[in-house]
Design a protein around this motif. Structure first.
Motif, PDB file in Angstrom:
ATOM      1  N   ILE A  51      -4.491   9.473  -9.954  1.00 14.59           N
ATOM      2  CA  ILE A  51      -5.082   8.258  -9.393  1.00 14.59           C
ATOM      3  C   ILE A  51      -4.858   8.309  -7.892  1.00 14.59           C
ATOM      4  O   ILE A  51      -3.734   8.512  -7.429  1.00 14.59           O
ATOM      5  N   PHE A  52      -5.925   8.164  -7.118  1.00 14.03           N
ATOM      6  CA  PHE A  52      -5.839   8.282  -5.664  1.00 14.03           C
ATOM      7  C   PHE A  52      -6.519   7.089  -5.021  1.00 14.03           C
ATOM      8  O   PHE A  52      -7.698   6.830  -5.261  1.00 14.03           O
ATOM      9  N   LEU A  53      -5.759   6.354  -4.226  1.00 16.14           N
ATOM     10  CA  LEU A  53      -6.278   5.173  -3.539  1.00 16.14           C
ATOM     11  C   LEU A  53      -6.984   5.610  -2.262  1.00 16.14           C
ATOM     12  O   LEU A  53      -6.366   6.179  -1.365  1.00 16.14           O
ATOM     13  N   SER A  97      -4.985  18.919  -6.651  1.00 17.68           N
ATOM     14  CA  SER A  97      -4.630  17.502  -6.690  1.00 17.68           C
ATOM     15  C   SER A  97      -4.890  16.867  -5.335  1.00 17.68           C
ATOM     16  O   SER A  97      -4.599  17.473  -4.300  1.00 17.68           O
ATOM     17  N   PRO A  98      -5.412  15.641  -5.288  1.00 15.65           N
ATOM     18  CA  PRO A  98      -5.626  14.986  -3.983  1.00 15.65           C
ATOM     19  C   PRO A  98      -4.326  14.768  -3.221  1.00 15.65           C
ATOM     20  O   PRO A  98      -4.350  14.547  -2.013  1.00 15.65           O
ATOM     21  N   TYR A  99      -3.195  14.842  -3.916  1.00 22.57           N
ATOM     22  CA  TYR A  99      -1.908  14.630  -3.251  1.00 22.57           C
ATOM     23  C   TYR A  99      -1.301  15.920  -2.715  1.00 22.57           C
ATOM     24  O   TYR A  99      -0.387  15.879  -1.909  1.00 22.57           O
ATOM     25  N   SER A 100      -1.790  17.071  -3.142  1.00 18.81           N
ATOM     26  CA  SER A 100      -1.153  18.329  -2.735  1.00 18.81           C
ATOM     27  C   SER A 100      -1.304  18.603  -1.259  1.00 18.81           C
ATOM     28  O   SER A 100      -0.489  19.306  -0.669  1.00 18.81           O
ATOM     29  N   GLN A 101      -2.324  18.044  -0.622  1.00 16.70           N
ATOM     30  CA  GLN A 101      -2.539  18.280   0.799  1.00 16.70           C
ATOM     31  C   GLN A 101      -2.417  17.015   1.639  1.00 16.70           C
ATOM     32  O   GLN A 101      -2.770  17.018   2.809  1.00 16.70           O
ATOM     33  N   SER A 102      -1.954  15.943   1.029  1.00 22.23           N
ATOM     34  CA  SER A 102      -1.923  14.690   1.791  1.00 22.23           C
ATOM     35  C   SER A 102      -0.532  14.100   1.789  1.00 22.23           C
ATOM     36  O   SER A 102       0.337  14.568   2.506  1.00 22.23           O
ATOM     37  N   TRP A 103      -0.306  13.062   0.966  1.00 19.71           N
ATOM     38  CA  TRP A 103       0.940  12.292   1.088  1.00 19.71           C
ATOM     39  C   TRP A 103       2.160  13.155   0.839  1.00 19.71           C
ATOM     40  O   TRP A 103       3.165  13.042   1.545  1.00 19.71           O
ATOM     41  N   LEU A 104       2.114  14.049  -0.155  1.00 21.98           N
ATOM     42  CA  LEU A 104       3.306  14.806  -0.503  1.00 21.98           C
ATOM     43  C   LEU A 104       3.726  15.774   0.579  1.00 21.98           C
ATOM     44  O   LEU A 104       4.888  16.165   0.667  1.00 21.98           O
ATOM     45  N   ILE A 113       0.831  -1.211   0.000  1.00 25.37           N
ATOM     46  CA  ILE A 113       0.000   0.000   0.000  1.00 25.37           C
ATOM     47  C   ILE A 113       0.866   1.262   0.000  1.00 25.37           C
ATOM     48  O   ILE A 113       0.604   2.187  -0.785  1.00 25.37           O
ATOM     49  N   PRO A 114       1.916   1.360   0.847  1.00 26.29           N
ATOM     50  CA  PRO A 114       2.817   2.514   0.717  1.00 26.29           C
ATOM     51  C   PRO A 114       3.410   2.648  -0.685  1.00 26.29           C
ATOM     52  O   PRO A 114       3.588   3.767  -1.176  1.00 26.29           O
ATOM     53  N   TYR A 115       3.698   1.526  -1.331  1.00 26.43           N
ATOM     54  CA  TYR A 115       4.234   1.592  -2.691  1.00 26.43           C
ATOM     55  C   TYR A 115       3.193   2.155  -3.656  1.00 26.43           C
ATOM     56  O   TYR A 115       3.511   2.989  -4.518  1.00 26.43           O
ATOM     57  N   LEU A 116       1.949   1.705  -3.540  1.00 25.49           N
ATOM     58  CA  LEU A 116       0.898   2.236  -4.413  1.00 25.49           C
ATOM     59  C   LEU A 116       0.713   3.733  -4.183  1.00 25.49           C
ATOM     60  O   LEU A 116       0.549   4.502  -5.146  1.00 25.49           O
ATOM     61  N   ASP A 117       0.728   4.181  -2.928  1.00 24.77           N
ATOM     62  CA  ASP A 117       0.617   5.609  -2.639  1.00 24.77           C
ATOM     63  C   ASP A 117       1.758   6.383  -3.299  1.00 24.77           C
ATOM     64  O   ASP A 117       1.548   7.440  -3.917  1.00 24.77           O
ATOM     65  N   PHE A 118       2.969   5.869  -3.133  1.00 23.37           N
ATOM     66  CA  PHE A 118       4.139   6.502  -3.732  1.00 23.37           C
ATOM     67  C   PHE A 118       4.019   6.532  -5.260  1.00 23.37           C
ATOM     68  O   PHE A 118       4.243   7.576  -5.892  1.00 23.37           O
ATOM     69  N   PHE A 119       3.668   5.418  -5.853  1.00 24.08           N
ATOM     70  CA  PHE A 119       3.576   5.322  -7.305  1.00 24.08           C
ATOM     71  C   PHE A 119       2.522   6.279  -7.854  1.00 24.08           C
ATOM     72  O   PHE A 119       2.799   7.076  -8.761  1.00 24.08           O
ATOM     73  N   PHE A 120       1.315   6.229  -7.302  1.00 23.40           N
ATOM     74  CA  PHE A 120       0.231   7.048  -7.840  1.00 23.40           C
ATOM     75  C   PHE A 120       0.442   8.539  -7.573  1.00 23.40           C
ATOM     76  O   PHE A 120      -0.046   9.377  -8.336  1.00 23.40           O
ATOM     77  N   SER A 121       1.161   8.886  -6.509  1.00 16.80           N
ATOM     78  CA  SER A 121       1.413  10.307  -6.245  1.00 16.80           C
ATOM     79  C   SER A 121       2.452  10.882  -7.195  1.00 16.80           C
ATOM     80  O   SER A 121       2.560  12.102  -7.319  1.00 16.80           O
ATOM     81  N   ASN A 122       3.195  10.013  -7.885  1.00 20.52           N
ATOM     82  CA  ASN A 122       4.260  10.477  -8.765  1.00 20.52           C
ATOM     83  C   ASN A 122       4.079  10.076 -10.225  1.00 20.52           C
ATOM     84  O   ASN A 122       4.892  10.468 -11.065  1.00 20.52           O
ATOM     85  N   VAL A 123       3.044   9.293 -10.527  1.00 15.52           N
ATOM     86  CA  VAL A 123       2.780   8.866 -11.896  1.00 15.52           C
ATOM     87  C   VAL A 123       1.321   9.147 -12.223  1.00 15.52           C
ATOM     88  O   VAL A 123       0.426   8.613 -11.558  1.00 15.52           O
ATOM     89  N   GLN A 124       1.085   9.971 -13.223  1.00 18.47           N
ATOM     90  CA  GLN A 124      -0.286  10.262 -13.621  1.00 18.47           C
ATOM     91  C   GLN A 124      -0.781   9.243 -14.626  1.00 18.47           C
ATOM     92  O   GLN A 124      -0.024   8.785 -15.494  1.00 18.47           O
ATOM     93  N   GLY A 125      -2.055   8.886 -14.511  1.00 20.66           N
ATOM     94  CA  GLY A 125      -2.686   8.068 -15.530  1.00 20.66           C
ATOM     95  C   GLY A 125      -3.039   8.910 -16.732  1.00 20.66           C
ATOM     96  O   GLY A 125      -2.902  10.145 -16.714  1.00 20.66           O
ATOM     97  N   THR A 163     -11.210   1.077  -3.662  1.00 24.38           N
ATOM     98  CA  THR A 163     -11.878   2.193  -4.327  1.00 24.38           C
ATOM     99  C   THR A 163     -10.854   3.246  -4.712  1.00 24.38           C
ATOM    100  O   THR A 163     -10.025   3.638  -3.889  1.00 24.38           O
ATOM    101  N   LEU A 164     -10.923   3.703  -5.954  1.00 28.70           N
ATOM    102  CA  LEU A 164      -9.987   4.693  -6.474  1.00 28.70           C
ATOM    103  C   LEU A 164     -10.729   5.914  -6.987  1.00 28.70           C
ATOM    104  O   LEU A 164     -11.842   5.800  -7.521  1.00 28.70           O
ATOM    105  N   TYR A 165     -10.092   7.076  -6.818  1.00 29.71           N
ATOM    106  CA  TYR A 165     -10.504   8.251  -7.587  1.00 29.71           C
ATOM    107  C   TYR A 165      -9.623   8.318  -8.825  1.00 29.71           C
ATOM    108  O   TYR A 165      -8.395   8.224  -8.730  1.00 29.71           O
ATOM    109  N   TYR A 166     -10.240   8.462 -10.004  1.00 32.97           N
ATOM    110  CA  TYR A 166      -9.452   8.526 -11.233  1.00 32.97           C
ATOM    111  C   TYR A 166     -10.270   9.197 -12.329  1.00 32.97           C
ATOM    112  O   TYR A 166     -11.406   8.815 -12.586  1.00 32.97           O
ATOM    113  N   GLY A 167      -9.663  10.203 -12.945  1.00 32.42           N
ATOM    114  CA  GLY A 167     -10.281  10.838 -14.108  1.00 32.42           C
ATOM    115  C   GLY A 167     -11.638  11.437 -13.844  1.00 32.42           C
ATOM    116  O   GLY A 167     -12.528  11.372 -14.695  1.00 32.42           O
ATOM    117  N   GLY A 168     -11.833  12.039 -12.650  1.00 31.86           N
ATOM    118  CA  GLY A 168     -13.101  12.678 -12.343  1.00 31.86           C
ATOM    119  C   GLY A 168     -14.181  11.733 -11.895  1.00 31.86           C
ATOM    120  O   GLY A 168     -15.363  12.108 -11.834  1.00 31.86           O
TER     121      GLY A 168
END
Length: 208
Positions: A116-118, A199-206, A99-111, A162-167
């Motif tokens: 993409i937000f888990l 971005s969902p990552y601007s106030q969370s993981w990053l 799960i930490p890997y998925l968070d890291f990957f999705f916060s740095n790679v856009q679909g 559940t993922l948020y992706y593409g609106g």
């Protein structure tokens, strides 16, 4: 993911900038106005994530690098740099690290459709306040909690949730190979028409 960012002292930050002096991105950073921070990644042995912020511009400008202190690889929004480091510093995925890997990957790679937000807990999502009451209820009633099923023989961790992706919100199963490569095995649309002001990552993981 814990621990969070550690801001480097001036001498350490200057050493990073010196290493990057011949890098194609070095021109945007100055010794006087750049903050350098790093964070450990539990699935790597020697590489860490570095964040450089240039405060000489408004708005500020930032870049990410994966580095072992000598070799710096730009995190450019694609999967290629991460996959390269996965092979160079062989990634160590486990039940606790996937799960930490998925968070890291999705916060740095856009679909292809955007971020993409888990979603781990719909009640604590950083963008929950931007949803209407009807959308909140739809999200909560359709939310599928994370479930990890390891298939050790095939070298796969299957993560359903559940993922948020593409609106929109989707229920999906992600196949995470032990070498760090990801693929989507199933997707079911739950809700569309969600638009966030940031971005969902601007106030969370990053920034955690």
């Amino acid at each position: 993911m814990q621990p969070g960012w550690t801001r480097l002292k001036r001498d350490e930050a200057h050493q990073v900038l010196d290493h990057l002096s011949g890098h194609r991105d070095a021109i945007v950073f100055s010794r006087e106005a750049t903050e350098v921070a790093c964070r450990d990644l539990p699935f790597y042995s020697t590489y860490r994530l570095y964040r450089l912020i240039n405060y000489a511009t408004m708005p500020t400008f930032s870049m990410m690098y994966l580095s072992n202190g000598q070799d710096f690889v730009t995190v450019d929004g694609t999967a290629n740099p991460i996959y390269a480091i996965n092979a160079r510093d062989p990634i160590r995925l486990t039940m606790d690290r996937v799960i930490p890997y998925l968070d890291f990957f999705f916060s740095n790679v856009q679909g292809s459709e955007g971020d993409i937000f888990l979603i781990k807990d719909p009640q604590t999502m950083p963008f929950l306040a931007s949803l209407s009451e009807a959308q909140k209820q739809t999200l909560i009633s359709n939310f599928r909690p994370l479930d990890i099923i390891p298939d050790i023989d095939k070298g796969i961790f299957r993560v359903s949730g559940t993922l948020y992706y593409g609106g929109g919100l989707i229920a999906s199963t992600i196949a995470a190979m032990t070498d760090g490569r990801l693929s989507f095995e199933s997707q079911q649309l739950l809700m569309t028409g969600i638009h966030f002001p940031y971005s969902p990552y601007s106030q969370s993981w990053l920034e955690s």
